[in-house]
Design a protein around this motif. Structure first.
Motif, mmCIF file in Angstrom:
data_model
loop_
_atom_site.group_PDB
_atom_site.id
_atom_site.type_symbol
_atom_site.label_atom_id
_atom_site.label_comp_id
_atom_site.label_asym_id
_atom_site.label_seq_id
_atom_site.Cartn_x
_atom_site.Cartn_y
_atom_site.Cartn_z
ATOM 1 N N PHE A 32 0.668 -1.280 -0.129
ATOM 2 C CA PHE A 32 0.114 -0.001 0.076
ATOM 3 C C PHE A 32 0.920 1.129 0.007
ATOM 4 O O PHE A 32 2.103 1.342 0.446
ATOM 5 N N PRO A 33 0.572 2.355 -0.410
ATOM 6 C CA PRO A 33 1.154 3.524 -0.511
ATOM 7 C C PRO A 33 1.185 4.081 1.032
ATOM 8 O O PRO A 33 0.423 3.764 1.769
ATOM 9 N N GLN A 69 -4.954 -1.295 -4.890
ATOM 10 C CA GLN A 69 -4.386 -2.213 -4.012
ATOM 11 C C GLN A 69 -5.386 -2.855 -2.746
ATOM 12 O O GLN A 69 -5.409 -4.094 -2.628
ATOM 13 N N GLU A 70 -6.493 -1.828 -2.590
ATOM 14 C CA GLU A 70 -7.330 -2.342 -1.829
ATOM 15 C C GLU A 70 -8.423 -3.478 -2.430
ATOM 16 O O GLU A 70 -9.048 -4.150 -1.666
ATOM 17 N N CYS A 71 -8.784 -2.917 -3.500
ATOM 18 C CA CYS A 71 -9.666 -3.739 -4.391
ATOM 19 C C CYS A 71 -8.946 -5.034 -4.726
ATOM 20 O O CYS A 71 -9.902 -5.877 -4.695
ATOM 21 N N GLN A 72 -7.754 -5.231 -4.962
ATOM 22 C CA GLN A 72 -7.080 -6.522 -4.878
ATOM 23 C C GLN A 72 -7.383 -7.353 -3.792
ATOM 24 O O GLN A 72 -7.412 -8.397 -4.062
ATOM 25 N N PHE A 94 2.479 4.607 -12.020
ATOM 26 C CA PHE A 94 1.762 3.723 -12.760
ATOM 27 C C PHE A 94 2.156 2.085 -12.586
ATOM 28 O O PHE A 94 1.212 1.390 -12.640
ATOM 29 N N SER A 95 3.355 1.767 -12.287
ATOM 30 C CA SER A 95 3.806 0.613 -11.964
ATOM 31 C C SER A 95 2.914 -0.031 -10.820
ATOM 32 O O SER A 95 2.624 -1.250 -11.081
ATOM 33 N N SER A 99 0.539 -3.116 -11.121
ATOM 34 C CA SER A 99 0.925 -4.420 -10.033
ATOM 35 C C SER A 99 -0.317 -4.799 -9.412
ATOM 36 O O SER A 99 -0.152 -6.005 -9.024
ATOM 37 N N ALA A 100 -1.125 -3.936 -8.863
ATOM 38 C CA ALA A 100 -2.373 -4.071 -8.025
ATOM 39 C C ALA A 100 -3.387 -4.760 -8.871
ATOM 40 O O ALA A 100 -4.412 -4.866 -8.356
#
Length: 264
Positions: A32-33, A69-72, A94-95, A99-100
């Motif tokens: 996560f960021p 990321q949270e949706c993944q 973007f990456s 990646s998520a």
């Protein structure tokens, strides 16, 4: 961590000024960021329970990364709407977004509100819930208000400084101050790029009653990173600009001072 710490740092002037820093950049660990916008992301997804989500962010925003990321983690299909640029490397995260597992869709570059409306139209046409811009909605605000209430109940500050974009965090802090009756606290919100008129309308839309707020014009362009020294990780496109303003104006602020660091 549910509640992030407040730590003390010094600005070495004569005299030395001690600043209390709310370390919201510690809210979540990689992948996560390092950004407490994730509070709003989780609160909104909990409230809406969508099957598909669309999210828009500028080329320097960490919000699409957080949502993707949270949706993944929740097995929710996510589409990230990003500005159409000639070079993808100019899209700062973007990456991480890719990646998520998010589907990336590009909108024509332009003013942020117009890009968001384009993204929302496309998302809704495809049956997706469109994440509110900057997390600005009742659920997102409530998440920040709860954390602000926890932090500010532990100590009263005369000055609070933070960066303001969508104003979601700002509104949450003002709401917490009202609940605690901390009438002597003045909040200084340094704009990341939005007009002060727009930010004032946003605050008035959600916060009613008594509060003391100073809105400050941006110190530099939104897409220009700030490069001042800082003793903790602070986002150069957002929070670091507010830290720079604080450093330049510390003698004018009434102590104790709390700097609300939203992201690293």
């Amino acid at each position: 961590m549910e509640h992030t710490p407040v730590q003390e740092f010094a600005i070495t002037r004569n005299p030395v000024h001690v600043i209390h820093v709310k370390r919201e950049d510690l809210y979540a660990d990689f992948p996560f960021p390092p950004n407490a916008k994730l509070r709003a992301v989780r609160a909104v997804l909990d409230a809406e329970k969508p099957e598909r989500v669309g999210v828009f962010g500028s080329r320097v925003s960490q919000l699409p990364w957080a949502v993707a990321q949270e949706c993944q983690q929740r097995a929710i299909a996510c589409t990230a709407y990003l500005p159409s640029l000639k070079k993808k490397p100019d899209l700062l995260y973007f990456s991480q977004i890719a990646s998520a597992g998010a589907n990336v869709c590009y909108v024509k570059s332009g003013r942020t509100p117009i890009m968001y409306y384009q993204a929302r139209k496309h998302a809704r046409e495809n049956g997706s819930f469109m994440f509110p811009h900057g997390g600005l909605c009742e659920a997102g605000i409530a998440a920040y208000s709860a954390e602000a209430l926890h932090t500010l109940s532990l100590g009263e500050y005369r000055s609070i400084v933070l960066c303001a974009g969508s104003c979601t965090v700002l509104v949450g802090i003002l709401a917490a101050l009202q609940k605690l009756s901390h009438w002597a606290t003045r909040v200084y919100a340094i704009s990341a790029g939005a007009s002060l008129e727009t930010q004032r309308r946003t605050v008035n839309r959600f916060v009613h009653g008594r509060y003391t707020l100073t809105l400050v014009e941006p110190l530099m362009g939104y897409y220009k990173p700030c490069k001042v020294a800082c003793p903790f990780p602070s986002n150069p496109y957002y929070d670091l600009k507010a830290w720079m303003w604080l450093s330049l104006n510390i003698e004018k602020l009434e102590s104790p001072v709390l700097f609300w660091n939203i992201g690293g």
